[in-house]
Design an enzyme around this catalytic site. Structure first.
Site, mmCIF file in Angstrom:
data_model
loop_
_atom_site.group_PDB
_atom_site.id
_atom_site.type_symbol
_atom_site.label_atom_id
_atom_site.label_comp_id
_atom_site.label_asym_id
_atom_site.label_seq_id
_atom_site.Cartn_x
_atom_site.Cartn_y
_atom_site.Cartn_z
ATOM 1 C CG ASP A 73 -9.097 2.792 -31.413
ATOM 2 O OD1 ASP A 73 -8.815 3.447 -30.386
ATOM 3 O OD2 ASP A 73 -9.739 3.249 -32.369
ATOM 4 C CG ASP A 108 -13.322 -0.258 -33.429
ATOM 5 O OD1 ASP A 108 -12.177 -0.586 -33.721
ATOM 6 O OD2 ASP A 108 -13.827 0.821 -33.753
#
Ligand code: AMP
Length: 313
Positions: free
Chosen positions: A167, A185
């Site tokens: 991601d 993240d």
């Protein structure tokens, strides 16, 4: 959190123990953001380092966790404890007993990179005496290259640890003082940036605009698919934080990527940098540039005098 160890948990070389932080040592100051798993707060943390009696930190709080969420939280804390690098956001530890569950990270004062890019782009406006004015301080080429090479450096480390992130996007990077950029993240950016994800079936949300064909078609995530996403990060940087394929709907994006179309060269992007993007977006994963090469090229470009870079060509 999407970090996964492609070699299996047994191969993590140094298994450090998750640090436990006392609840009474954390004093919340204000909310920084909200995500799918809870809220992020700015806080003061006492007794964290021997040199500072209190420090500013960012805490991720998970309220009313289910048993499964508690397990995920524990696993994530173990992974984060073992990922330590100058371009990965620093993880200090957890308050893992009771409610809410808390993770403690270093505070990055300029927040996420996507917001930062937008705030330093040509469309950024500020209010002066209640009136909108053009914000000054547009990012220049060497700053963009500096941002990109720091993310590449963090990714070289993740690849060396056999971690596939899945991601990577500017919304998942953080900016600190002096243009220091880290991959950070929290796995909870999904709510704030919900239009960046595409819901497939029940709860799975996929960042399709950052994904290569093999991830979209077969859910195959590898170090090479992370490299594809890095190409998209470069595009985000050189467009001052635009959403990739902003003119297309999610289903159109899927069609477009699987058919082999790639993003266009941003207006302010030198040919040399667009060539890196194209090297990240080779359809065959094995044909893509590897992250070490990318880091080297970006580092060298950053050192070159901007005048030699081909912005118009
Ligand atoms: P996230 O859901 O992890 O993206 O976090 C929500 C928002 O909180 C982000 O958009 C950031 O602006 C902010 N944030 C998250 N982590 C940090 C941090 N370590 N330091 C400063 N701000 C942060």
């Amino acid at each position: 959190m999407w970090y996964c160890n492609s070699k299996g948990a047994d191969d993590v070389l140094i298994a450090r123990d998750v640090q436990h932080i006392k609840r009474r040592d954390i004093v919340l100051k204000r909310e920084l953001g909200e995500g799918a798993f809870g809220k992020v707060f700015l806080a003061e943390c006492y007794n964290l380092s021997p040199t500072n009696d209190k420090m500013l930190v960012a805490v991720k709080a998970l309220k009313d966790p289910t048993l499964a969420a508690r397990k995920d939280f524990q696993r994530e804390a173990e992974l984060l404890t073992n990922l330590q690098h100058e371009h990965i956001v620093k993880f200090y530890g957890v308050c893992g007993d009771g409610d809410p569950l808390i993770m403690v990270f270093e505070y990055m004062k300029h927040g996420d990179l996507n917001k930062f890019l937008r705030a330093h782009g040509p469309d950024a406006m500020i209010l002066v005496d209640g009136q909108p004015r053009q914000a000054k301080g547009e990012l220049g080429l060497s700053q963009m290259l500096h941002i990109a090479s720091q993310i590449a450096s963090g990714m070289v480390y993740l690849a060396s640890q056999h971690f596939v992130h899945r991601d990577l996007a500017t919304r998942n990077c953080l900016v600190g003082a002096n243009l220091l950029v880290k991959i950070g993240d929290f796995g909870m950016s999904r709510d704030v940036y919900s239009t960046d994800y595409y819901r497939v079936g029940g709860h799975t949300m996929l960042p399709i605009r950052w994904m290569p064909p093999e991830s979209i078609m077969y859910r195959k995530f590898t170090t090479e698919s992370d490299v594809w996403s890095f190409g998209v990060i470069l595009w985000e940087i050189f467009t001052y934080g635009k959403q990739p394929w902003f003119q297309l709907s999610n289903t159109e994006v899927i069609e477009c990527i699987t058919q082999g179309r790639v993003l266009e060269r941003p207006r302010v992007c030198p040919k040399e940098v667009y060539d890196i993007m194209l090297g990240c977006w080779q359809r065959e994963p094995q044909q893509r540039l590897n992250i070490k090469e990318i880091y080297k090229i970006l580092h060298a470009l950053g050192k070159a005098t901007p005048i030699y870079l081909d912005i118009l060509g």
